[in-house]
Design a protein around this motif. Structure first.
Motif, PDB file in Angstrom:
ATOM      1  N   LEU A 208      69.327  79.617  14.374  1.00  0.00           N
ATOM      2  CA  LEU A 208      69.387  79.581  15.830  1.00  0.00           C
ATOM      3  C   LEU A 208      68.824  78.242  16.275  1.00  0.00           C
ATOM      4  N   PHE A 209      69.499  77.549  17.160  1.00  0.00           N
ATOM      5  CA  PHE A 209      69.047  76.241  17.619  1.00  0.00           C
ATOM      6  C   PHE A 209      68.318  76.353  18.957  1.00  0.00           C
ATOM      7  N   ILE A 210      67.124  75.774  19.000  1.00  0.00           N
ATOM      8  CA  ILE A 210      66.404  75.586  20.258  1.00  0.00           C
ATOM      9  C   ILE A 210      66.375  74.081  20.500  1.00  0.00           C
ATOM     10  N   CYS A 211      67.059  73.636  21.538  1.00  0.00           N
ATOM     11  CA  CYS A 211      67.232  72.210  21.804  1.00  0.00           C
ATOM     12  C   CYS A 211      66.317  71.777  22.941  1.00  0.00           C
ATOM     13  N   ILE A 212      65.492  70.770  22.669  1.00  0.00           N
ATOM     14  CA  ILE A 212      64.533  70.257  23.652  1.00  0.00           C
ATOM     15  C   ILE A 212      64.910  68.823  24.015  1.00  0.00           C
ATOM     16  N   LYS A 213      64.948  68.530  25.307  1.00  0.00           N
ATOM     17  CA  LYS A 213      65.241  67.177  25.766  1.00  0.00           C
ATOM     18  C   LYS A 213      64.371  66.863  26.978  1.00  0.00           C
ATOM     19  N   LYS A 214      63.624  65.764  26.888  1.00  0.00           N
ATOM     20  CA  LYS A 214      62.736  65.329  27.972  1.00  0.00           C
ATOM     21  C   LYS A 214      61.784  66.440  28.411  1.00  0.00           C
ATOM     22  N   SER A 224      77.439  78.106  15.586  1.00  0.00           N
ATOM     23  CA  SER A 224      78.848  77.992  15.977  1.00  0.00           C
ATOM     24  C   SER A 224      78.986  77.448  17.403  1.00  0.00           C
ATOM     25  N   GLU A 225      78.099  77.867  18.294  1.00  0.00           N
ATOM     26  CA  GLU A 225      78.147  77.377  19.673  1.00  0.00           C
ATOM     27  C   GLU A 225      77.798  75.895  19.749  1.00  0.00           C
ATOM     28  N   MET A 226      76.854  75.463  18.897  1.00  0.00           N
ATOM     29  CA  MET A 226      76.451  74.051  18.889  1.00  0.00           C
ATOM     30  C   MET A 226      77.645  73.153  18.590  1.00  0.00           C
ATOM     31  N   VAL A 227      78.492  73.605  17.651  1.00  0.00           N
ATOM     32  CA  VAL A 227      79.661  72.825  17.250  1.00  0.00           C
ATOM     33  C   VAL A 227      80.792  72.972  18.260  1.00  0.00           C
ATOM     34  N   GLU A 228      81.119  74.199  18.609  1.00  0.00           N
ATOM     35  CA  GLU A 228      82.257  74.453  19.505  1.00  0.00           C
ATOM     36  C   GLU A 228      82.079  73.796  20.871  1.00  0.00           C
ATOM     37  N   ASN A 229      80.838  73.775  21.372  1.00  0.00           N
ATOM     38  CA  ASN A 229      80.577  73.208  22.698  1.00  0.00           C
ATOM     39  C   ASN A 229      80.055  71.769  22.654  1.00  0.00           C
ATOM     40  N   ASN A 230      80.034  71.198  21.432  1.00  0.00           N
ATOM     41  CA  ASN A 230      79.608  69.807  21.239  1.00  0.00           C
ATOM     42  C   ASN A 230      78.237  69.532  21.879  1.00  0.00           C
ATOM     43  N   ILE A 231      77.332  70.476  21.713  1.00  0.00           N
ATOM     44  CA  ILE A 231      76.000  70.355  22.319  1.00  0.00           C
ATOM     45  C   ILE A 231      75.204  69.208  21.700  1.00  0.00           C
ATOM     46  N   SER A 233      76.150  66.230  20.878  1.00  0.00           N
ATOM     47  CA  SER A 233      76.449  64.959  21.550  1.00  0.00           C
ATOM     48  C   SER A 233      75.714  64.852  22.880  1.00  0.00           C
ATOM     49  N   ASP A 234      75.707  65.928  23.638  1.00  0.00           N
ATOM     50  CA  ASP A 234      75.020  65.916  24.926  1.00  0.00           C
ATOM     51  C   ASP A 234      73.500  65.820  24.741  1.00  0.00           C
ATOM     52  N   LEU A 235      73.003  66.460  23.712  1.00  0.00           N
ATOM     53  CA  LEU A 235      71.561  66.457  23.456  1.00  0.00           C
ATOM     54  C   LEU A 235      71.067  65.068  23.071  1.00  0.00           C
ATOM     55  N   PHE A 236      71.802  64.394  22.186  1.00  0.00           N
ATOM     56  CA  PHE A 236      71.352  63.104  21.650  1.00  0.00           C
ATOM     57  C   PHE A 236      72.015  61.903  22.325  1.00  0.00           C
ATOM     58  N   ASP A 237      72.874  62.157  23.311  1.00  0.00           N
ATOM     59  CA  ASP A 237      73.568  61.081  24.029  1.00  0.00           C
ATOM     60  C   ASP A 237      74.311  60.150  23.080  1.00  0.00           C
ATOM     61  N   MET A 238      75.055  60.752  22.160  1.00  0.00           N
ATOM     62  CA  MET A 238      75.885  59.985  21.227  1.00  0.00           C
ATOM     63  C   MET A 238      77.010  60.886  20.732  1.00  0.00           C
TER      64      MET A 238
END
Length: 254
Positions: A208-214, A224-231, A233-238
């Protein structure tokens, strides 16, 4: 279950963690990811009860973590930080791992045969038994990290928090530790909480991914959601490319 309830934390008026809430269930494999400086290690320290949040609270099975004494808390959560200060540099490896048994020792701190069997079990599991008479100060960075992990496992806590534990490990040692964590989670039912930059490992074990930004919760998603929704790229701005290989997804920078 660990519940993180509306946690905020600042240092000198700089917001490090901004009103984060999380649920971590027993038996889960969780990866906390995000850019450098996002607040991942701070979340780990607050969750482990090492530092106190400015507001909000942490509960473990509905008990506030600050109300649980140190010895009882150590039976529930063990924590491996990125680095130790090593004021125990002259300890032997066996003595250091034995320190992980402290929540279970009596007033006199006697290590019984039962304790020693447990200590040696986790030393063998992490492939450091052959180092048992070596002093901490004589070990390589990778060897020290494996000793740290063995000591945390010797606590036999239900939740194990590991902060960038593969940083000093060579590929073989990293492979061994990663496989060990999967075994502990799937066979021994340990709850594993990883702070990591190893995105491919986190994907491979379907954590399970817990994504923290700022300092804020950016996403809370299955692999699967991380890949399908391209999270990612949005998380790391790349931009990333996702490759399919032997029924697993590999992520590489575009």
């Amino acid at each position: 279950m660990i519940k993180v309830n509306n946690i905020s934390y600042s240092i000198k008026n700089k917001i490090i963690i901004d009103n984060i809430s999380l649920n971590i269930k027993s038996g889960q494999m969780v990866s906390i990811i995000g850019p450098n400086g996002a607040g991942k290690s701070t979340i780990a320290n607050i969750t482990a009860g090492i530092i106190k949040a400015d507001s909000g609270n942490i509960t473990i099975y509905n008990k506030d973590i600050l109300s649980i004494n140190k010895q009882e808390k150590a039976k529930i959560i063990s924590y491996v930080p990125q680095q130790y200060s090593y004021s125990v540099a002259d300890f032997t490896v066996e003595d250091f791992v034995a320190a992980g048994r402290y929540p279970y020792l009596d007033y006199f701190g006697i290590i019984t045969k039962e304790h020693l069997d447990i200590i040696h079990y986790y030393m063998n599991l992490t492939n450091i038994y052959h180092l048992k008479e070596r002093h901490i100060s004589t070990l390589s960075g990778g060897e020290r990290q494996k000793v740290n992990i063995a000591a945390a496992l010797a606590q036999e806590a239900e939740f194990v928090i590991l902060d960038e534990i593969s940083s000093f490990l060579d590929p073989k040692a990293r492979y061994e530790i990663n496989n060990l964590l999967v075994k502990l989670n799937q066979e021994n039912k340990y709850s594993i909480i990883l702070i990591t930059h190893d995105l491919n490992y986190a994907l491979a074990v379907k954590s399970l991914f817990i994504c923290i930004k700022k300092g804020a919760l950016f996403a809370y998603a299955e692999s699967s959601e991380m890949v399908e929704n391209n999270i990612f790229s949005d998380l790391f701005d790349m931009e990333f490319i996702y490759l399919k290989e032997n029924n697993r997804t590999v992520i590489v920078p575009k």
